[in-house]
Design a protein around this motif. Structure first.
Motif, PDB file in Angstrom:
ATOM      1  N   THR A 178       4.825  -0.909   4.363  1.00 14.69           N
ATOM      2  CA  THR A 178       3.455  -0.581   4.733  1.00 14.69           C
ATOM      3  C   THR A 178       3.193   0.909   4.590  1.00 14.69           C
ATOM      4  OG1 THR A 178       4.137  -0.355   7.033  1.00 14.69           O
ATOM      5  CG2 THR A 178       3.324  -2.494   6.354  1.00 14.69           C
ATOM      6  N   ASP A 179       1.934   1.285   4.792  1.00 15.08           N
ATOM      7  CA  ASP A 179       1.550   2.682   4.613  1.00 15.08           C
ATOM      8  C   ASP A 179       2.355   3.618   5.504  1.00 15.08           C
ATOM      9  OD1 ASP A 179      -0.318   1.630   2.933  1.00 15.08           O
ATOM     10  OD2 ASP A 179      -1.970   1.753   4.356  1.00 15.08           O
TER      11      ASP A 179
ATOM     12  N   THR B 232       8.079   1.777  -3.076  1.00 11.86           N
ATOM     13  CA  THR B 232       7.708   0.609  -3.864  1.00 11.86           C
ATOM     14  C   THR B 232       8.288  -0.629  -3.214  1.00 11.86           C
ATOM     15  OG1 THR B 232       9.683   0.756  -5.269  1.00 11.86           O
ATOM     16  CG2 THR B 232       7.735   1.948  -5.996  1.00 11.86           C
ATOM     17  N   GLY B 233       7.644  -1.743  -3.443  1.00 13.20           N
ATOM     18  CA  GLY B 233       8.153  -3.033  -3.012  1.00 13.20           C
ATOM     19  C   GLY B 233       8.339  -3.878  -4.253  1.00 13.20           C
TER      20      GLY B 233
ATOM     21  N   GLY C 105       5.088   0.376  -9.191  1.00 18.68           N
ATOM     22  CA  GLY C 105       4.511   1.709  -9.138  1.00 18.68           C
ATOM     23  C   GLY C 105       4.525   2.266  -7.732  1.00 18.68           C
ATOM     24  N   ASP C 106       4.301   3.554  -7.627  1.00 19.31           N
ATOM     25  CA  ASP C 106       4.357   4.229  -6.344  1.00 19.31           C
ATOM     26  C   ASP C 106       3.309   3.673  -5.389  1.00 19.31           C
ATOM     27  OD1 ASP C 106       5.283   6.245  -4.522  1.00 19.31           O
ATOM     28  OD2 ASP C 106       3.379   7.276  -4.883  1.00 19.31           O
ATOM     29  N   GLY C 107       3.753   3.330  -4.188  1.00 18.90           N
ATOM     30  CA  GLY C 107       2.844   2.831  -3.174  1.00 18.90           C
ATOM     31  C   GLY C 107       2.380   1.413  -3.407  1.00 18.90           C
TER      32      GLY C 107
ATOM     33  N   VAL D 222      -0.178  -7.879  -5.592  1.00 16.77           N
ATOM     34  CA  VAL D 222       0.422  -6.569  -5.333  1.00 16.77           C
ATOM     35  C   VAL D 222      -0.579  -5.707  -4.576  1.00 16.77           C
ATOM     36  CG1 VAL D 222       1.313  -4.456  -6.392  1.00 16.77           C
ATOM     37  CG2 VAL D 222       1.924  -6.694  -7.351  1.00 16.77           C
ATOM     38  N   HIS D 223      -0.139  -5.185  -3.438  1.00 18.44           N
ATOM     39  CA  HIS D 223      -0.992  -4.281  -2.661  1.00 18.44           C
ATOM     40  C   HIS D 223      -0.765  -2.857  -3.131  1.00 18.44           C
ATOM     41  CE1 HIS D 223      -3.069  -2.302   0.568  1.00 18.44           C
ATOM     42  NE2 HIS D 223      -1.973  -1.686   0.962  1.00 18.44           N
ATOM     43  N   ASP D 224      -1.853  -2.143  -3.378  1.00 18.11           N
ATOM     44  CA  ASP D 224      -1.794  -0.739  -3.784  1.00 18.11           C
ATOM     45  C   ASP D 224      -2.284   0.111  -2.616  1.00 18.11           C
ATOM     46  OD1 ASP D 224      -2.081   1.806  -4.891  1.00 18.11           O
ATOM     47  OD2 ASP D 224      -2.656   1.006  -6.847  1.00 18.11           O
ATOM     48  N   ALA D 225      -1.345   0.775  -1.944  1.00 19.25           N
ATOM     49  CA  ALA D 225      -1.704   1.579  -0.779  1.00 19.25           C
ATOM     50  C   ALA D 225      -2.492   2.824  -1.159  1.00 19.25           C
ATOM     51  CB  ALA D 225      -0.448   1.974  -0.005  1.00 19.25           C
TER      52      ALA D 225
END
Length: 445
Positions: free
Chosen positions: A340-341, A353-354, A372-374, A400-403
């Motif tokens: 998470t963030d 990254t996940g 990718g990052d975050g 994919v979640h992009d924070a």
């Protein structure tokens, strides 16, 4: 009081949404004609952060329609009914889309455009509830399930035929009301998971004035770790109980029979669960292990398959109950949670990254694909290429979640070499939830 399961991308969405003509980077395979669907808890008001458990709340289903190389629409809908709010899985069977939850609630059927929904209890056969993780035999088309209800001292084994009718049920006695999130299926046998997370332990903790959540299950030191093995279409009298290494299993990658009468189960095991973090799965880290079970001797031999922390295991569905080689997973942080963030802001932990994780279960070779990052992948789904000749000839689809943007993408990756294929850009974020599946048009029409 704060609750991490209500913050950042665990936080619920306030409203449903709909968008058409979604932008795509790369080229979507034209063979992908259907819907990618996933679901998760999305509470709607009345939340007490002190007791809220991640697994609780109304379900919200998210769908992306793909056809002929285009992403036609994205839609999110709350899934609620007078008999409950399924929030854990969405599957197709006998031409129906079924949203699922365990522990006492029947499925809710939802239309292919996600516009209509109604309780479906299989003419009363599922009136006591269903499960989040049924298994479909790819040869017979039968759906096998282990269902339970906290108020009953049994786990009910249910089989639905390929036409959606109930063809077999049997009640199996268990103590303490265990949480039975998943099961295993081979060509000839089914496996009950009777593990030490129970309703009885939560009740004792509540009576003692100890912290509890609104999910009535906690770690139970008094309850054994065991599995029950019985024949397909078997009854309680045929169950053989076998003690397993101490711990808890949410998810089974796959299981299969061996020529010597043993069976193999690849599972994601935790040393404990809901012992200290009673509001979510933060107690221990997941480990991918192989159990070779000898029902005659009552033994389990365990070996670690991969050192990577993984969850949400997926296998080619055509190999359910059959020997497999590959598994695909979501990579996890050292705390066993989706990244998470707030984790990203701790550089000492080394996160950012996940990844998607692919494991060769025969030799332990592990490969990863970073988004990718975050960016954090949720559960992957394997979709075989038409006329595939290899077990990993196909695609992996996942949200994919992009924070960095607080939005989500549906990403398509080549399952064999883990190369990027295409990205569908969605109009909003999708909260960290549970399970998603690809449903081809041919399964519904």
């Amino acid at each position: 009081m704060t609750n991490r399961y209500l913050e950042h991308n665990y936080a619920p969405l306030a409203a449903e949404s709909y968008a058409t003509g979604l932008p795509v980077t790369g080229a979507l395979p034209r063979e992908l004609n259907g819907r990618y669907l996933r679901i998760g808890p999305n509470p709607r008001g009345g939340i007490d952060p002190a007791t809220h458990h991640w697994f609780r709340g109304a379900g919200m289903v998210h769908g992306v329609r793909l056809r002929d190389g285009h992403a036609e629409w994205y839609r999110s809908r709350f899934v609620e009914s007078e008999q409950g709010a399924p929030n854990t899985n969405i599957v197709s069977h006998a031409g129906r889309l079924l949203t699922l939850i365990e522990a006492g609630k029947p499925p809710v059927a939802i239309s292919p455009d996600l516009a209509e929904m109604a309780v479906w209890d299989c003419d009363g056969a599922l009136g006591r509830g269903f499960t989040a993780h049924p298994k479909v035999d790819p040869v017979t088309g039968e759906m096998h399930a282990m269902t339970y209800h906290p108020g009953f001292s049994t786990v009910r084994y249910v089989v639905l035929g390929p036409d959606g009718t109930a063809v077999h049920t049997s009640d199996i006695e268990v103590a303490d009301g265990p949480m039975v999130h998943d099961m295993a299926l081979t060509q000839t046998r089914v496996v009950v998971l009777d593990l030490p997370v129970t309703f009885a332990a939560a009740k004792r903790r509540m009576q003692a004035g100890q912290p509890v959540s609104d999910l009535p299950f906690t770690w139970d030191e008094r309850h054994p770790s065991r599995i029950g093995i019985l024949p397909v279409h078997g009854t309680a009298e045929q169950v053989r109980w076998v003690e397993t290494p101490r711990g808890f299993v949410f998810h089974v990658l796959n299981a299969f029979d061996n020529p010597d009468g043993t069976l193999t189960m690849d599972v994601v095991r935790y040393s404990e669960m809901f012992a200290r973090d009673v509001r979510g799965p933060g107690d221990a880290t997941p480990t991918l292990v192989r159990w070779v079970v000898n029902p005659d001797r009552g033994t389990v031999r365990e070996e670690v398959i991969s050192d990577h922390r993984v969850e949400f295991p997926r296998v080619d569905p055509a190999l359910t109950g059959r020997p497999h080689r590959y598994g695909w997973f979501a990579g996890f942080s050292s705390r066993g949670l989706l990244i998470t963030d707030d984790v990203r802001r701790d550089p000492a932990e080394g996160f950012g990254t996940g990844p998607l994780v692919k494991v060769d279960t025969k030799n332990g070779k592990t490969e990863t694909f970073g988004y990718g990052d975050g960016r954090v992948t949720m559960e992957p789904a394997f979709v075989p290429r038409p006329d595939a000749t290899a077990e990993d000839d196909g695609w992996i689809l996942s949200v994919v979640h992009d924070a960095t943007t607080d939005r989500a993408d549906l990403v398509v990756v080549d399952a064999a070499d883990l190369s990027a294929v295409a990205t569908v850009h969605l109009p909003s974020r999708i909260p960290f939830g549970f399970h998603g599946n690809w449903v081809a048009d041919a399964e519904l029409y």
